[in-house]
Motif scaffolding. Structure first.
Motif, mmCIF file in Angstrom:
data_model
loop_
_atom_site.group_PDB
_atom_site.id
_atom_site.type_symbol
_atom_site.label_atom_id
_atom_site.label_comp_id
_atom_site.label_asym_id
_atom_site.label_seq_id
_atom_site.Cartn_x
_atom_site.Cartn_y
_atom_site.Cartn_z
ATOM 1 N N UNK A 164 6.613 12.664 8.432
ATOM 2 C CA UNK A 164 6.848 12.348 7.016
ATOM 3 C C UNK A 164 6.587 10.860 6.740
ATOM 4 N N UNK A 165 6.940 10.006 7.694
ATOM 5 C CA UNK A 165 6.670 8.572 7.516
ATOM 6 C C UNK A 165 5.173 8.304 7.469
ATOM 7 N N UNK A 166 4.441 8.936 8.384
ATOM 8 C CA UNK A 166 2.978 8.793 8.380
ATOM 9 C C UNK A 166 2.401 9.312 7.068
ATOM 10 N N UNK A 167 2.952 10.432 6.619
ATOM 11 C CA UNK A 167 2.464 11.045 5.381
ATOM 12 C C UNK A 167 2.650 10.099 4.199
ATOM 13 N N UNK A 168 3.863 9.507 4.109
ATOM 14 C CA UNK A 168 4.146 8.642 2.949
ATOM 15 C C UNK A 168 3.224 7.438 2.911
ATOM 16 N N UNK A 169 2.821 6.962 4.079
ATOM 17 C CA UNK A 169 1.912 5.814 4.091
ATOM 18 C C UNK A 169 0.464 6.246 3.861
ATOM 19 N N UNK A 170 0.013 7.278 4.591
ATOM 20 C CA UNK A 170 -1.418 7.580 4.594
ATOM 21 C C UNK A 170 -1.888 8.538 3.506
ATOM 22 N N UNK A 171 -1.105 9.554 3.152
ATOM 23 C CA UNK A 171 -1.606 10.530 2.169
ATOM 24 C C UNK A 171 -2.029 9.850 0.863
ATOM 25 N N UNK A 172 -1.209 8.905 0.316
ATOM 26 C CA UNK A 172 -1.634 8.262 -0.938
ATOM 27 C C UNK A 172 -2.882 7.397 -0.769
ATOM 28 N N UNK A 173 -3.099 6.872 0.441
ATOM 29 C CA UNK A 173 -4.286 6.036 0.681
ATOM 30 C C UNK A 173 -5.524 6.901 0.903
ATOM 31 N N UNK A 174 -5.357 8.036 1.562
ATOM 32 C CA UNK A 174 -6.500 8.954 1.709
ATOM 33 C C UNK A 174 -6.941 9.421 0.324
ATOM 34 N N UNK A 175 -5.971 9.670 -0.547
ATOM 35 C CA UNK A 175 -6.318 10.111 -1.897
ATOM 36 C C UNK A 175 -7.117 9.019 -2.616
ATOM 37 N N UNK A 176 -6.706 7.770 -2.465
ATOM 38 C CA UNK A 176 -7.455 6.673 -3.090
ATOM 39 C C UNK A 176 -8.879 6.609 -2.530
ATOM 40 N N UNK A 177 -8.975 6.737 -1.203
ATOM 41 C CA UNK A 177 -10.295 6.712 -0.546
ATOM 42 C C UNK A 177 -11.207 7.797 -1.147
ATOM 43 N N UNK A 178 -10.686 9.002 -1.288
ATOM 44 C CA UNK A 178 -11.502 10.104 -1.808
ATOM 45 C C UNK A 178 -11.838 9.892 -3.287
ATOM 46 N N UNK A 179 -10.883 9.357 -4.034
ATOM 47 C CA UNK A 179 -11.138 9.085 -5.454
ATOM 48 C C UNK A 179 -12.250 8.051 -5.595
ATOM 49 N N UNK A 180 -12.237 7.049 -4.726
ATOM 50 C CA UNK A 180 -13.270 6.016 -4.801
ATOM 51 C C UNK A 180 -14.645 6.585 -4.463
ATOM 52 N N UNK A 181 -14.680 7.691 -3.747
ATOM 53 C CA UNK A 181 -15.948 8.352 -3.439
ATOM 54 C C UNK A 181 -16.342 9.338 -4.536
ATOM 55 N N UNK A 182 -15.625 9.320 -5.649
ATOM 56 C CA UNK A 182 -16.019 10.139 -6.785
ATOM 57 C C UNK A 182 -15.389 11.523 -6.804
ATOM 58 N N UNK A 183 -14.427 11.794 -5.921
ATOM 59 C CA UNK A 183 -13.765 13.098 -5.896
ATOM 60 C C UNK A 183 -12.760 13.177 -7.050
ATOM 61 N N UNK A 184 -12.692 14.317 -7.728
ATOM 62 C CA UNK A 184 -11.748 14.393 -8.850
ATOM 63 C C UNK A 184 -10.312 14.435 -8.325
ATOM 64 N N UNK A 185 -9.371 14.169 -9.236
ATOM 65 C CA UNK A 185 -7.988 13.965 -8.829
ATOM 66 C C UNK A 185 -7.405 15.168 -8.079
#
Lengths: 215, 189
Positions: free
Chosen positions: B29-50
């Motif tokens: 859960x700790x890893x998730x709280x740090x990385x999941x929101x950043x992976x989402x940003x990474x994918x959004x920056x690549x043009x992936x929809x929300x």
């Protein structure tokens, strides 16, 4: 033995970043299996990716995102079983093996000219990967390129104006290169070649052959 | 020279390494709280929809849990390992392409004749040097490096986006990598 001719830094960065098309990535990955020094470069590019990810601002997640993933943790993962390696393919690096089916003999070889055959492995629309099998001593007609051509030697050797290429080496050509590679040594030369635009042959023989080559 | 960011990064790597032995959901859960929101940003920056970025960020974290036993802290930090998972998942799911990769156990793999003394500390230090080298790049080089991670057709799209000739983008990338190599000093030839 490590390779002497390598993919460009730009290609290694693009591979590590994940922005190469599959055909070009196949060539780079196959080279990496044969070249510890480029593996080292890609490792650093992946470090760059890690630094980038760590430094990104967080996005908002759905309120139930964590709960939803925690709920799925114990569900069984889809298993992909590694297929046993056919003995005929043991000498080929793992990234390439996947594209060779049961062996070289089963590939859709097309004869291009005396002593020269090709088999297309993958065409992504962006680039095309194919194997060339060229008999000892054969000189490939002089040709130029509208785009990029990368050739990775898997077996045997060839040379052109720029150098002598052996297993693991990557010869790079672009729009300005016109070359006439010659297969050397006592062995059939097998190359993995990726092109992102048709090749065109120069010279009289080349012009006559162009319509037949479907290069 | 430790700051909060460095401490977080090291803690994340240690957390991920501990999952290899103990399948502790609190640690995950700790890893998730740090990385999941950043992976989402990474994918959004690549043009992936929300919605898709959200779905894939969750799926990437599920893959982190499932593949944790293959994480080796002597080879990568958590950030680098999770970056590779997110990158590959995106290629698989959004581009619908395979990601050709080396297999470390491949008998055809040509081994490094002079392997480095690979230790966890070495990886941490090496990554820290990469971070410092990136931070020290001239802005125009840093820009093409950053964009390399956010484009699908690497050089042509970067050139178009920046309104630069393709050759300029490539030479800036080369210069950036040369500089990073020089600062790290442990690159291959």
């Amino acid at each position: 033995m490590s390779a002497s001719f390598h993919p460009s830094d730009e290609l290694l960065v693009a591979y590590g970043a994940g922005s190469l098309d599959e055909a070009t990535a196949l060539l780079v990955a196959t080279h990496l299996a044969l070249c510890p020094c480029c593996r080292d470069v890609v490792e650093k590019v992946e470090f760059m990716g890690g630094v980038m990810l760590d430094d990104l601002p967080p996005s908002d997640l759905a309120a139930d995102a964590l709960a939803s993933v925690l709920n799925r943790l114990e569900s069984p993962a889809p298993r992909r079983k590694a297929a046993p390696v056919p003995p005929a393919l043991a000498a080929f690096p793992a990234p390439l093996r996947t594209y060779l089916g049961s062996g070289l003999d089963g590939l859709p070889w097309q004869k291009l000219s005396a002593g020269m055959e090709q088999a297309v492995l993958l065409d992504t629309g962006v680039a095309r990967a194919r194997l060339f099998r060229i008999a000892e001593g054969v000189a490939i007609p002089e040709h130029g390129h509208e785009g990029m051509e990368l050739s990775l030697v898997l077996q045997g050797a060839f040379s052109d104006h720029a150098g002598h290429y052996r297993r693991g080496d990557v010869a790079s050509a672009d729009g300005e290169t016109v070359h006439r590679p010659v297969v050397e040594g006592g062995e059939t030369c097998l190359c993995l070649t990726v092109t992102d635009a048709p090749l065109y042959l120069t010279g009289l023989l080349g012009r006559l052959m162009n319509p037949f080559l479907k290069l | 020279m430790h700051d909060i960011v460095e401490d977080t990064r090291e803690a994340m790597t240690a957390a991920l390494a501990s999952l290899v032995q103990e399948r502790d959901q609190q640690v995950f859960a700790r890893l998730f709280r740090f990385y999941a929101p950043r992976i989402k940003t990474y994918l959004r920056k690549l043009g992936t929809d929300d919605a898709m970025a959200e779905e894939l960020a969750q799926e990437a974290m599920l893959a982190v849990w499932r593949k944790a036993e293959s994480f080796d802290p002597a080879k990568a930090t958590a950030g680098t390992w999770i970056f590779a998972i997110a990158r590959n998942l995106r290629i698989d799911r959004l581009r619908r392409e395979r990601r050709p990769e080396i297999d470390p156990d491949d008998p055809a793999l040509v081994e490094d004749p002079a392997p480095r003394a690979d230790e966890v500390v070495a990886v941490e230090q090496s990554e820290r040097k990469v971070r410092a080298a990136l931070a020290g790049l001239p802005p125009e080089q840093a820009e093409v490096v950053a964009l390399s991670f956010y484009e699908d057709r690497p050089h042509a799209e970067i050139a178009a986006r920046l309104g630069l000739p393709l050759g300029t983008v490539k030479s800036r990338l080369r210069l950036a990598l040369k500089r990073i190599r020089a600062q790290i000093g442990d690159f291959g030839s």
